[in-house]
Design a protein around this motif. Structure first.
Motif, PDB file in Angstrom:
ATOM      1  N   GLN A 164       0.831  -1.190   0.000  1.00 36.54           N
ATOM      2  CA  GLN A 164       0.000   0.000   0.000  1.00 36.54           C
ATOM      3  C   GLN A 164       0.882   1.262   0.000  1.00 36.54           C
ATOM      4  OE1 GLN A 164      -2.971  -0.944   2.762  1.00 36.54           O
ATOM      5  NE2 GLN A 164      -4.516  -0.277   1.318  1.00 36.54           N
ATOM      6  N   LEU A 165       1.979   1.204   0.760  1.00 41.20           N
ATOM      7  CA  LEU A 165       2.884   2.350   0.796  1.00 41.20           C
ATOM      8  C   LEU A 165       3.520   2.564  -0.576  1.00 41.20           C
ATOM      9  CD1 LEU A 165       4.597   2.002   4.280  1.00 41.20           C
ATOM     10  CD2 LEU A 165       2.547   3.230   3.618  1.00 41.20           C
ATOM     11  N   VAL A 166       3.841   1.462  -1.235  1.00 41.71           N
ATOM     12  CA  VAL A 166       4.400   1.580  -2.584  1.00 41.71           C
ATOM     13  C   VAL A 166       3.368   2.216  -3.509  1.00 41.71           C
ATOM     14  CG1 VAL A 166       5.190   0.270  -4.582  1.00 41.71           C
ATOM     15  CG2 VAL A 166       6.009  -0.332  -2.303  1.00 41.71           C
ATOM     16  N   ALA A 167       2.108   1.793  -3.349  1.00 38.63           N
ATOM     17  CA  ALA A 167       1.042   2.371  -4.167  1.00 38.63           C
ATOM     18  C   ALA A 167       0.958   3.878  -3.937  1.00 38.63           C
ATOM     19  CB  ALA A 167      -0.295   1.705  -3.839  1.00 38.63           C
ATOM     20  N   LEU A 168       1.150   4.276  -2.667  1.00 37.66           N
ATOM     21  CA  LEU A 168       1.120   5.700  -2.354  1.00 37.66           C
ATOM     22  C   LEU A 168       2.281   6.434  -3.016  1.00 37.66           C
ATOM     23  CD1 LEU A 168       0.176   5.945   1.407  1.00 37.66           C
ATOM     24  CD2 LEU A 168      -1.058   6.805  -0.560  1.00 37.66           C
ATOM     25  N   SER A 169       3.448   5.790  -3.003  1.00 34.13           N
ATOM     26  CA  SER A 169       4.620   6.428  -3.587  1.00 34.13           C
ATOM     27  C   SER A 169       4.406   6.724  -5.062  1.00 34.13           C
ATOM     28  CB  SER A 169       5.849   5.531  -3.434  1.00 34.13           C
ATOM     29  OG  SER A 169       5.936   5.070  -2.123  1.00 34.13           O
ATOM     30  N   GLU A 185     -10.352   3.581   2.431  1.00 29.47           N
ATOM     31  CA  GLU A 185     -10.159   2.507   3.411  1.00 29.47           C
ATOM     32  C   GLU A 185      -8.769   1.896   3.320  1.00 29.47           C
ATOM     33  OE1 GLU A 185     -12.133   1.050   5.699  1.00 29.47           O
ATOM     34  OE2 GLU A 185     -14.050   1.987   5.324  1.00 29.47           O
ATOM     35  N   PRO A 186      -7.720   2.713   3.343  1.00 31.08           N
ATOM     36  CA  PRO A 186      -6.390   2.126   3.149  1.00 31.08           C
ATOM     37  C   PRO A 186      -5.946   1.298   4.340  1.00 31.08           C
ATOM     38  CG  PRO A 186      -6.182   4.427   3.736  1.00 31.08           C
ATOM     39  CD  PRO A 186      -7.648   4.152   3.623  1.00 31.08           C
ATOM     40  N   THR A 187      -6.581   1.463   5.488  1.00 32.01           N
ATOM     41  CA  THR A 187      -6.065   0.841   6.701  1.00 32.01           C
ATOM     42  C   THR A 187      -6.826  -0.402   7.113  1.00 32.01           C
ATOM     43  OG1 THR A 187      -7.492   2.260   8.017  1.00 32.01           O
ATOM     44  CG2 THR A 187      -5.272   3.034   7.625  1.00 32.01           C
ATOM     45  N   ALA A 223       3.050   3.668  10.010  1.00 32.34           N
ATOM     46  CA  ALA A 223       3.931   3.862   8.857  1.00 32.34           C
ATOM     47  C   ALA A 223       3.175   4.559   7.730  1.00 32.34           C
ATOM     48  CB  ALA A 223       4.461   2.516   8.383  1.00 32.34           C
ATOM     49  N   LEU A 224       1.958   4.098   7.518  1.00 25.56           N
ATOM     50  CA  LEU A 224       1.135   4.684   6.459  1.00 25.56           C
ATOM     51  C   LEU A 224       0.877   6.164   6.748  1.00 25.56           C
ATOM     52  CD1 LEU A 224      -0.743   4.125   3.950  1.00 25.56           C
ATOM     53  CD2 LEU A 224      -2.577   3.932   5.597  1.00 25.56           C
ATOM     54  N   PHE A 225       0.553   6.446   7.998  1.00 29.58           N
ATOM     55  CA  PHE A 225       0.271   7.830   8.353  1.00 29.58           C
ATOM     56  C   PHE A 225       1.516   8.705   8.180  1.00 29.58           C
ATOM     57  CE2 PHE A 225      -3.705   7.193  11.207  1.00 29.58           C
ATOM     58  CZ  PHE A 225      -4.387   6.755  10.091  1.00 29.58           C
ATOM     59  N   GLY A 226       2.681   8.116   8.470  1.00 28.23           N
ATOM     60  CA  GLY A 226       3.917   8.853   8.252  1.00 28.23           C
ATOM     61  C   GLY A 226       4.029   9.294   6.799  1.00 28.23           C
ATOM     62  N   VAL A 227       3.752   8.358   5.903  1.00 33.83           N
ATOM     63  CA  VAL A 227       3.827   8.668   4.470  1.00 33.83           C
ATOM     64  C   VAL A 227       2.763   9.690   4.088  1.00 33.83           C
ATOM     65  CG1 VAL A 227       3.545   7.697   2.177  1.00 33.83           C
ATOM     66  CG2 VAL A 227       4.850   6.454   3.896  1.00 33.83           C
ATOM     67  N   ILE A 228       1.563   9.508   4.649  1.00 36.38           N
ATOM     68  CA  ILE A 228       0.480  10.455   4.329  1.00 36.38           C
ATOM     69  C   ILE A 228       0.876  11.862   4.760  1.00 36.38           C
ATOM     70  CG2 ILE A 228      -1.886  11.127   4.921  1.00 36.38           C
ATOM     71  CD1 ILE A 228      -2.631   8.213   5.009  1.00 36.38           C
ATOM     72  N   PRO A 250      11.384  -7.566  14.510  1.00 32.54           N
ATOM     73  CA  PRO A 250      11.730  -6.401  13.697  1.00 32.54           C
ATOM     74  C   PRO A 250      11.755  -6.792  12.229  1.00 32.54           C
ATOM     75  CG  PRO A 250      13.687  -7.304  14.717  1.00 32.54           C
ATOM     76  CD  PRO A 250      12.568  -8.229  15.041  1.00 32.54           C
ATOM     77  N   SER A 251      10.601  -6.797  11.606  1.00 31.48           N
ATOM     78  CA  SER A 251      10.530  -7.209  10.211  1.00 31.48           C
ATOM     79  C   SER A 251      11.199  -6.136   9.351  1.00 31.48           C
ATOM     80  CB  SER A 251       9.075  -7.364   9.794  1.00 31.48           C
ATOM     81  OG  SER A 251       8.396  -6.172  10.066  1.00 31.48           O
ATOM     82  N   GLU A 252      11.459  -6.492   8.133  1.00 33.92           N
ATOM     83  CA  GLU A 252      12.166  -5.563   7.250  1.00 33.92           C
ATOM     84  C   GLU A 252      11.344  -4.302   7.026  1.00 33.92           C
ATOM     85  OE1 GLU A 252      12.749  -6.104   2.686  1.00 33.92           O
ATOM     86  OE2 GLU A 252      11.500  -7.734   3.378  1.00 33.92           O
ATOM     87  N   GLU A 253       9.999  -4.477   7.023  1.00 30.75           N
ATOM     88  CA  GLU A 253       9.143  -3.317   6.816  1.00 30.75           C
ATOM     89  C   GLU A 253       9.274  -2.355   7.992  1.00 30.75           C
ATOM     90  OE1 GLU A 253       6.389  -6.622   6.552  1.00 30.75           O
ATOM     91  OE2 GLU A 253       8.475  -6.720   5.984  1.00 30.75           O
ATOM     92  N   GLY A 254       9.172  -2.962   9.193  1.00 28.97           N
ATOM     93  CA  GLY A 254       9.214  -2.147  10.399  1.00 28.97           C
ATOM     94  C   GLY A 254      10.475  -1.292  10.424  1.00 28.97           C
ATOM     95  N   GLY A 255      11.589  -1.924  10.069  1.00 31.54           N
ATOM     96  CA  GLY A 255      12.851  -1.205  10.101  1.00 31.54           C
ATOM     97  C   GLY A 255      12.892  -0.077   9.071  1.00 31.54           C
ATOM     98  N   ALA A 256      12.250  -0.344   7.939  1.00 29.62           N
ATOM     99  CA  ALA A 256      12.344   0.599   6.837  1.00 29.62           C
ATOM    100  C   ALA A 256      11.688   1.934   7.168  1.00 29.62           C
ATOM    101  CB  ALA A 256      11.703   0.007   5.599  1.00 29.62           C
ATOM    102  N   VAL A 257      10.590   1.868   7.879  1.00 21.20           N
ATOM    103  CA  VAL A 257       9.840   3.099   8.078  1.00 21.20           C
ATOM    104  C   VAL A 257      10.108   3.742   9.435  1.00 21.20           C
ATOM    105  CG1 VAL A 257       8.001   2.539   6.522  1.00 21.20           C
ATOM    106  CG2 VAL A 257       7.894   1.724   8.868  1.00 21.20           C
ATOM    107  N   ALA A 258      10.860   3.041  10.276  1.00 25.92           N
ATOM    108  CA  ALA A 258      11.062   3.562  11.629  1.00 25.92           C
ATOM    109  C   ALA A 258      11.834   4.883  11.588  1.00 25.92           C
ATOM    110  CB  ALA A 258      11.828   2.554  12.480  1.00 25.92           C
TER     111      ALA A 258
END
Lengths: 523, 367
Positions: free
Chosen positions: A153-158, A172-174, A184-189, A515-523
């Protein structure tokens, strides 16, 4: 980019859209300012989707005007809307999962060289865009399918940055994300908002609406109710605006819960010992008594759904035993669960719940029919009784048994599913996210039905992402984390959402919170 | 006078209602195509549609009777196919089930050499049915328990089935003689060809079976959403197995019809490309190849259309080389007319036409 920075990017005035027999939108106004997150609120059927589809060129408007960036526009299709700078991220991610992350980000905007697409430069450009979104850790050459839905979804936002959108619609992205992913999504938003993009947000989660949005527009039954700054509108007032009445009935639901509904010496209806499945749920003990509502609290992926599936037979446990009223049973498929008096309503309504092209009636009788076997058809009188009973009791709207179930709203589909399981007269009913993605009114109705069921002696397992709902509804709560049961509480005044959140947060169980790769990426 | 007007109006209203209901059905254009083809033939020969009773042979004679006779085997494999397709499957092996069933029957008859024995003919038919059931069962088992794709499974059986037929007959085009067996296909009851009566009886029985039990419901449910059906307690394996066996059995009976008319099994010709006819009949009947909702009535209409097409091609003297192309054109046209997109085009145009007058007064108010 925008000439008049203070004027609205999108201004819709007097929008009306009619479908045969329905006025979906009636003289609705809506405006969207640059650099704001604007939430569209309303129950299912209030007209949110219709308004979005008018703005994205899916539907043509019957009357009214749409002004984008100061110029009146007429959309004849989604391509027109996209050209005007309006892009949409839908509930279901619509990217190409078999392409790489970079290809998805740049699709249609690849960097071209003398010999066609310059993939190296394209990936570099994609990486740059992703880095701008705080997703710099992603390898753009990996297939998109290696990412979680949330990251997709974050990639879609990008992508919205690549195609230079001025308006971004998030429908309804969430709905399928857990708390970390939502953050993470809200960070991007927020990044997108700060760069001047106007964001139209739709969500059923009030917490999220209040966390992210600057302003709200409320619709009800296709009509414009009003536009409010989020900070100045208390939640209860918002809810009463949306449904047009007070929600006291909903608030009082929790008050008649009592902690000890069961007599301690009685044999539990279902008793599981060491039930588990490798890679899915660690061995777990639990007891459920008749007339009790047992809640599973936990984040998405905590193992709550997986445990419920083991108890129904949808997945086969590879360890442990289950006893029903003291007798051991083997649950290896849904039909074995059904015949032992267990019903499981899935969290995945669309894929594992409704059979869309069948009618309301056929969907209602499906489980009963499956139990009888197809050689013994349900007599039409009996089928009529089941349908009449549950359509009325659960208030399915429209009350037309011959309507295809796919044409019902999400809340009403959920009611039909609930009816399907109730028609089998289960002794234990497992409800996995029965109120997700449905409107407030239908939610209250379903919660009420669950309370009545327990009152009548049915055991209920209630699973929900909304901890508030679990706390209010349940007599006893099992807290799950990382595929394991970590605590169990009897309901009472001291059991609160905070207590459960603290329990989950403070539980460390040896392995650090993945600590999944996603979690690390957006932290 | 006014009474007559009233009656005429009433009848007109009824007819309009029926036509509208037909128009709403998926197989409406199939009926239209049949009527158009028959009309074309009628233009060439004004007596094309006449049916006469021949005193000498005691049977009804006419082109329509021929078409119905020709449609009998297609009808059987089409109604079998419609159920398979409804479960999201496909059965490419029906042509081979036809030839294998026909081969079993003819080989048995040629070995026992009892030209007048009714029981001999009955056993021959039974053998054909068993052969079809066996092929269907293998298909079903491979699809359900082994989990192979229906397309691959039945493609393999399509090749294997013709091989089985060769093994049964030892590679010969076996001929045999059996009056009762031949009667099944060429005989008449009160002037009506037996083969049509049998086909209609089987199709009616199947339609009743499907709708009076919950079989139709579970087939559609599995076809529309397999995982939701499974979660609702439906066990798909038995259903799939039943569907493939039914298809095999119906094809084998179709094979009996095919070999019975000439009393010889043509190893390479019997049932050749029948699977395509069946699939086309299903599609013309409005059942989606994606599975789900199915229409047995539609499949019957489709089979009638294929038979009409075949006979029309012969009657109009279209050269053999052009026949497939002619068939293809008709089918493509039909599929176009049935496609949601083209239908939407029609409805949109109509909606636009009705919307305009409504919009006009509004505009004048605004002005």
């Amino acid at each position: 980019m925008i000439e008049d920075a203070n004027g609205p990017v999108v201004e819709m005035r007097g929008i009306s859209i009619s479908f045969p027999g329905v006025k979906a939108l009636d003289n609705v106004d809506f405006r969207l300012l640059p650099g704001e997150v604007h939430t569209l609120m309303g129950e299912n059927g209030a007209g949110k989707s219709t308004l979005i589809k008018a703005l994205t060129g899916v539907y043509r408007i019957d009357s009214g005007t749409i002004v984008v960036n100061g110029a009146e526009v007429q959309f004849h299709g989604t391509a027109d809307a996209q050209r005007a700078g309006i892009s949409t991220v839908y509930q279901e991610v619509n990217l190409c999962t078999n392409l790489s992350i970079g290809e998805n980000v740049m699709l249609g905007h690849e960097v071209r060289g003398a010999l066609g697409v310059n993939w190296k430069a394209t990936h570099a450009a994609a990486a740059e865009v992703l880095a701008g979104m705080g997703l710099g850790d992603l390898d753009t050459r990996k297939p998109l399918s290696t990412l979680s839905i949330a990251m997709q979804q974050l990639v879609a936002l990008s992508r919205a940055m690549v195609i230079d959108s001025t308006v971004l619609i998030l429908d309804e992205p969430t709905s399928s994300l857990d708390a970390h992913e939502v953050e993470a999504l809200f960070g991007v938003i927020r990044r997108l908002r700060d760069s001047g993009v106007a964001i139209l947000f739709v969500s059923h989660f009030l917490d999220q609406v209040y966390a992210i949005s600057d302003r709200l527009t409320v619709l009800r039954n296709g009509q414009y109710i009003g536009e409010y700054p989020t900070a100045e509108l208390p939640r209860n007032e918002l809810i009463s605006l949306m449904i047009g009445k007070d929600l006291e009935a909903l608030a009082e639901l929790g008050s008649n819960r009592r902690s000890a509904r069961r007599s301690e010496d009685a044999v539990p209806l279902l008793s599981a010992r060491g039930i588990g499945k490798r890679g899915s749920v660690r061995p777990t003990d639990l007891d459920i008594h008749a007339g009790e509502i047992l809640g599973f609290a936990g984040l998405l992926g905590s193992g709550r759904t997986e445990l419920a599936r083991l108890l129904y037979g949808a997945d086969k446990a590879d360890s442990g035993t289950i006893e029903i009223k003291g007798k051991p049973v083997s649950l290896h498929s849904p039909i074995s669960g059904l015949t032992t008096g267990i019903a499981y309503s899935t969290e995945n309504r669309r894929d594992e719940g409704i059979v869309g092209d069948l009618s309301v009636q056929e969907n209602l009788i499906l489980a009963v029919q499956a139990e009888r076997g197809w050689l013994r058809p349900l007599p039409s009188r009996q089928a009529g009784e089941i349908v009449g009973k549950y359509v009325a009791e659960l208030n399915v709207r429209p009350p037309d048994p011959d309507r295809l179930v796919k044409n019902l709203s999400g809340g009403n589909q959920q009611k039909v599913l609930l009816g399907r399981w109730l028609a089998t007269h289960p002794e234990l009913l497992i409800l996995d996210e029965p109120t997700r993605g449905i409107d407030v009114g239908a939610k209250a109705e379903i919660q009420e039905s669950v309370a009545q069921l327990a009152e009548a002696g049915t055991a209920v397992i209630f699973i929900s992402s909304e901890l508030e709902e679990v706390v209010r509804m349940c007599d006893r709560i099992i807290v799950m984390k990382d595929r394991e049961k970590i605590a169990e509480f009897d309901a009472g005044p001291e059991v609160t959402v905070e207590l459960i959140v603290d329990t989950i947060a403070s539980h460390q169980a040896g392995d650090p919170a993945q600590p999944s790769e996603e979690g690390g990426a957006v932290a | 006078m006014s009474l007559i007007v009233g009656i005429v109006a009433f009848v007109g209203f009824l007819v309009a209602g029926i036509v509208y209901k037909l128009y709403r059905s998926q197989w409406f254009w199939g009926i239209v195509a049949i009527i158009l083809l028959l009309s074309a033939n009628l233009i060439k020969d004004p007596g094309y549609l006449s049916i006469t009773y021949s005193e000498a042979t005691g049977r009804l004679v006419g082109n329509l009777v021929d078409i119905l006779r020709w449609s009998a085997p297609i009808m059987l494999i089409a109604v079998g196919m419609v159920l398979v397709i409804a479960t999201r499957g496909i059965d490419l092996s029906v042509g081979s089930s036809m030839v294998a069933g026909g081969a079993a029957a003819m080989q048995f008859l040629s070995v026992v050499k009892t030209p007048d024995s009714v029981s001999g003919a009955a056993i021959a038919v039974l053998l054909a049915i068993l052969t079809g059931a066996a092929i269907g069962a293998i298909n079903g088992l491979l699809v359900t328990y082994v989990g192979l794709q229906p397309f691959i499974t039945t493609l393999v059986m399509m090749m294997a089935g013709r091989g089985i037929a060769k093994v049964i007959t030892g590679g010969q085009n076996t001929a045999a003689d059996s009056a009762p067996f031949k009667w099944l296909v060429n005989g008449t009851v009160l002037g009506f060809p037996v083969v049509i009566l049998i086909a209609l009886a089987i199709v009616t029985a199947l339609a009743l079976f499907v709708r009076r039990t919950a079989f139709g419901l579970v087939v559609e449910s599995v076809g529309i959403n397999p995982s939701a059906s499974w979660m609702a307690g439906i066990r798909p394996n038995g259903i799939l197995l039943t569907v493939y066996i039914l298809s095999g059995v119906l094809a084998a009976i179709g094979g009996v019809f095919a070999v019975g008319s000439v009393m010889v099994v043509d190893i390479s010709g019997t049932g050749y490309q029948s699977e395509l006819d069946a699939i086309l009949a299903v599609v013309v009947g409005g059942t989606s190849l994606a599975g789900g909702k199915f229409s047995i009535r539609g499949a019957v209409v489709g089979a009638l259309l294929i038979a009409t097409l075949d006979k029309t091609v012969l009657f109009l003297g279209i050269s053999g080389a052009a026949t497939p192309a002619f068939k293809a054109v008709v089918i493509v046209l039909l599929c176009l007319l049935q496609s949601q997109r083209v239908r939407n085009l029609f409805t949109q145009r109509r909606a636009a036409a009705t919307a305009d007058p409504a919009a006009a007064p509004k505009a004048s108010v605004a002005a």
